[in-house]
Design an enzyme around this catalytic site. Sequence first.
Site, PDB file in Angstrom:
ATOM      1  N   SER A 160       0.673  -1.148  -0.070  1.00  0.00           N
ATOM      2  CA  SER A 160       0.045  -0.127   0.040  1.00  0.00           C
ATOM      3  C   SER A 160       0.938   1.386  -0.018  1.00  0.00           C
ATOM      4  O   SER A 160       1.475   1.467  -0.929  1.00  0.00           O
ATOM      5  CB  SER A 160      -1.012  -0.120   0.979  1.00  0.00           C
ATOM      6  N   ASP A 184      -0.299  -4.049  -3.917  1.00  0.00           N
ATOM      7  CA  ASP A 184      -1.617  -2.914  -4.113  1.00  0.00           C
ATOM      8  C   ASP A 184      -1.262  -1.597  -3.808  1.00  0.00           C
ATOM      9  O   ASP A 184      -1.688  -1.281  -2.584  1.00  0.00           O
ATOM     10  CB  ASP A 184      -2.875  -3.646  -3.333  1.00  0.00           C
ATOM     11  N   ARG A 198       5.366   8.868  -6.763  1.00  0.00           N
ATOM     12  CA  ARG A 198       4.673   7.605  -6.668  1.00  0.00           C
ATOM     13  C   ARG A 198       5.842   6.712  -6.846  1.00  0.00           C
ATOM     14  O   ARG A 198       6.879   6.859  -7.591  1.00  0.00           O
ATOM     15  CB  ARG A 198       3.522   7.582  -7.346  1.00  0.00           C
ATOM     16  N   ASP A 203      11.993   2.749 -10.968  1.00  0.00           N
ATOM     17  CA  ASP A 203      12.500   2.781  -9.364  1.00  0.00           C
ATOM     18  C   ASP A 203      13.618   1.751  -9.087  1.00  0.00           C
ATOM     19  O   ASP A 203      14.326   1.838  -7.873  1.00  0.00           O
ATOM     20  CB  ASP A 203      11.589   3.028  -8.314  1.00  0.00           C
ATOM     21  N   HIS A 254      -7.919  -5.356  -0.878  1.00  0.00           N
ATOM     22  CA  HIS A 254      -6.798  -4.445  -0.630  1.00  0.00           C
ATOM     23  C   HIS A 254      -5.557  -5.575   0.017  1.00  0.00           C
ATOM     24  O   HIS A 254      -4.384  -5.506  -0.717  1.00  0.00           O
ATOM     25  CB  HIS A 254      -6.648  -3.160   0.307  1.00  0.00           C
TER      26      HIS A 254
END
Length: 457
Positions: A160, A184, A198, A203, A254
């Site tokens: 998350s 997720d 984000r 990355d 989630h």
Amino acid sequence: MGSTFHMLRLYFLLSLMCLVRSDTDETCPSFTKLSFHSAVVGTGLNVKLMLYTRRNPTCAQAINSTVLGNLNVTKKTTFVVHGFRPTGSPPVWIEDLVEGLLSVEDMNVVIVDWNRGATTVMYNHASSKTRKVATVLKEFIDLMLAEGASLDDIYVIGVSLGAHIAGFVGKMYDGQLGRITGLDPAGPLYNGKPPEDRLDPRDAQFVDVIHSDTDALGYKEPLGNIDFYPNGGLDQPGCPKTIFGGMQYFKCDHQRSVYLYLSSLRENCAITAYPCDSYRDYRNGKCVNCGISQTEPCPILGYYADNWKDYLREGDPPMVKAFFDTAEEKPFCIYHYSVDIITWNKNVRRGSITIKLKDKAGNTTESKINHEPATFQKYHQVSLLARFSQDLDKVEAISLVFSTGSVIGPRYKLRILRMKLRSLGHPERPQLCRYDLVLMENVETVFQPILCPKLQM
């Protein structure tokens, strides 16, 4: 009197030793437990790092940017970063994840506990602390690098909000971290944000993402080199469909990303996914060509997803979406087969097929292929995707039922020139064929398959 005095003195010394030990050295540091009261009041950020290795698999060791403890810099180091904690309780999956990771590889597992910071009823307050958590991690990784560690061996699993923290850490090293897995990644406050704000495919050397709640708490768009969408990324089977499911209604979809990842650490469950442009195309059997040859196997979800990085499509950065379905319960595996049918009806037939498999021991498993009615045309091959809850190694008998879904009206026949069944999860298994079959509508036809000729693909 003397002996009593000595006994009291001994008791006092023992008590003192216990007090000294508990004050200065928590034997096994544990994840910070907070209450809902803390969430209402709010907590200041404090990041704890807890190390687990095969030397100390159940008793954590507190480490920080000056103390590496048991951490062996020559081995892989996996950081696990949790997300928003609105009630303050520890994530229920942490112990299982530590145990699973250590069972598959001799590595360092570092739990990044930022519960003091993530515990708040104000989601935006937790989100505002993510970059600070990333900075703490960078300081620790810098120490590892100074001691001889390699960025190639650093793996960050972020859940998350933790997925975006992983992305921020990766950006600080210009994408040179070995791997990031986003489970997720959080959607609210991040949807539509530019890459610097984000998680992003650049990355790390390899970024894989599981999206299990794209219509609520999770991020909808692709964020990795490969993005997995279980059950299309929306409602997960086995999760409550209404608010009467209580807290589970809000968090089950989630959290499913974490449990799907955990299933990849079990020996008996390798979840295969299928690169595809959309869930609809996947369900309609249009994306089942991976795995036919060794030149491009199908990607595997979870821990072993990086085995697929050599097959990524060209692009800067390379990005692929992959879809699959799951069962309702752990370990969530569903077994996919391709059913290829060539018919010789003069007229076009539209309908669905139900297929049942049976092995020598009498075990049976059934799949109703009814996502969208298939269109059967003369001498055209229709490829259908069948999903079974059981994986039968040696299929002894197959049964087929053809249905147009019409309750009234004439009963149709489906004249099959050739039917071929192949396991997508085990492409090495022999493909099974049957020729010249006539299916009466809504009547089950059982037959023994034969091995397909070797030349057929």
